[in-house]
Design a protein around this motif. Structure first.
Motif, mmCIF file in Angstrom:
data_model
loop_
_atom_site.group_PDB
_atom_site.id
_atom_site.type_symbol
_atom_site.label_atom_id
_atom_site.label_comp_id
_atom_site.label_asym_id
_atom_site.label_seq_id
_atom_site.Cartn_x
_atom_site.Cartn_y
_atom_site.Cartn_z
ATOM 1 N N ARG A 15 0.999 -1.284 0.012
ATOM 2 C CA ARG A 15 0.013 0.132 -0.274
ATOM 3 C C ARG A 15 0.852 1.356 0.147
ATOM 4 O O ARG A 15 1.679 1.476 0.780
ATOM 5 N N GLU A 54 -2.054 -1.482 -3.503
ATOM 6 C CA GLU A 54 -2.967 -0.478 -3.081
ATOM 7 C C GLU A 54 -2.617 0.734 -3.327
ATOM 8 O O GLU A 54 -1.495 1.016 -2.426
ATOM 9 N N CYS A 56 -3.148 5.108 -3.321
ATOM 10 C CA CYS A 56 -3.556 6.552 -3.122
ATOM 11 C C CYS A 56 -2.657 7.471 -3.596
ATOM 12 O O CYS A 56 -1.403 7.372 -3.766
ATOM 13 N N LEU A 130 -9.500 1.772 -0.582
ATOM 14 C CA LEU A 130 -8.246 1.296 -0.926
ATOM 15 C C LEU A 130 -8.495 -0.365 -0.818
ATOM 16 O O LEU A 130 -7.797 -1.179 -1.578
ATOM 17 N N CYS A 162 -0.167 3.753 4.926
ATOM 18 C CA CYS A 162 0.843 3.237 3.688
ATOM 19 C C CYS A 162 1.991 2.746 4.154
ATOM 20 O O CYS A 162 2.399 3.416 5.162
#
Length: 246
Positions: A15, A54, A56, A130, A162
């Motif tokens: 992530r 994942e 962002c 996510l 993250c």
């Protein structure tokens, strides 16, 4: 494929938050959005999500309006910063459109409520996006003036748990001086948060570096034009610099 090759091809993190400057979306233009450049970056993001990572994102707004520049030209700082936040929303929507057009599900989440164009920031909802493998694009910074999108990126990366921040720039890592001005500039493979602050290396602003250090959040600085691509950097390929613990 043997075990060694398989391990090497796997991403280092599961992530991540990807921080991109608004200027990165200009391409060869001097202002605004360059659709082919936005599409190229979106393609790199799609390659990363295909690896099961994942993702962002935080995108700056400097290609449209930069609060500090407005303030320097006589505009009241708070107003200028809010204008800069709105610029990041425009960039986030552009990136969303590019990603959705190639089959990547996304959500734009804004720190400033504007329900007709994007979702308000609610941490648990963003985490759920996510987990459902949607790319979450955080817009409008922290929602507060006097804070940069670098700080917003570090804050959101920490809130989303993250494992690293990947900062895409025009150079392939962190150098001891500007490689565009000094051909003998030395690139660091790894450097500590404290050394970045001590040397004033401008990787991110000081508050962002300090927040990353306090949360033990590595920052990987790479070139958006790298041949390995973002997916390659995630696998440890190509050139980049990791900012982390000493």
């Amino acid at each position: 494929m043997d075990d060694v090759s398989r391990k090497k091809s796997e991403p280092t993190y599961r992530r991540v938050l990807i921080k991109i400057s608004g200027e990165a979306l200009m391409g060869s233009q001097g202002f605004g959005l360059h659709p082919p450049t936005v599409e190229r970056i979106a393609g790199q993001i799609k390659n990363v999500t295909a690896m099961g990572v994942e993702v962002c994102m935080v995108i700056g707004g400097g290609n449209i309006f930069r609060g500090l520049q407005g303030s320097a030209q006589g505009m009241e700082r708070t107003t200028a910063d809010y204008m800069g936040m709105l610029a990041t929303v425009m960039n986030a929507l552009a990136m969303q459109g590019a990603l959705e057009s190639i089959g990547v599900f996304t959500r734009v989440v804004s720190a400033i409520p504007m329900d007709q164009v994007c979702e308000p920031y609610i941490r648990r909802r963003a985490v759920r996006h996510l987990e459902k493998k949607r790319v979450v694009i955080f817009a409008a910074g922290t929602g507060n003036p006097y804070f940069t999108t670098d700080t917003a990126a570090t804050l959101r990366a920490s809130e989303m748990s993250c494992e690293a921040i990947f900062k895409g720039t025009q150079v392939d890592g962190v150098y001891d001086s500007d490689p565009k001005q000094n051909p003998d500039a030395k690139r660091f493979e790894r450097i500590s948060y404290d050394e970045v602050l001590m040397r004033n290396l401008k990787v991110m602003d000081a508050s962002a570096i300090a927040l990353a250090r306090d949360n033990k959040l590595p920052i990987v600085v790479f070139s958006l034009a790298t041949e390995a691509g973002l997916a390659g950097v995630l696998r440890g390929e190509g050139q980049f610099t990791t900012v982390g613990q000493s």
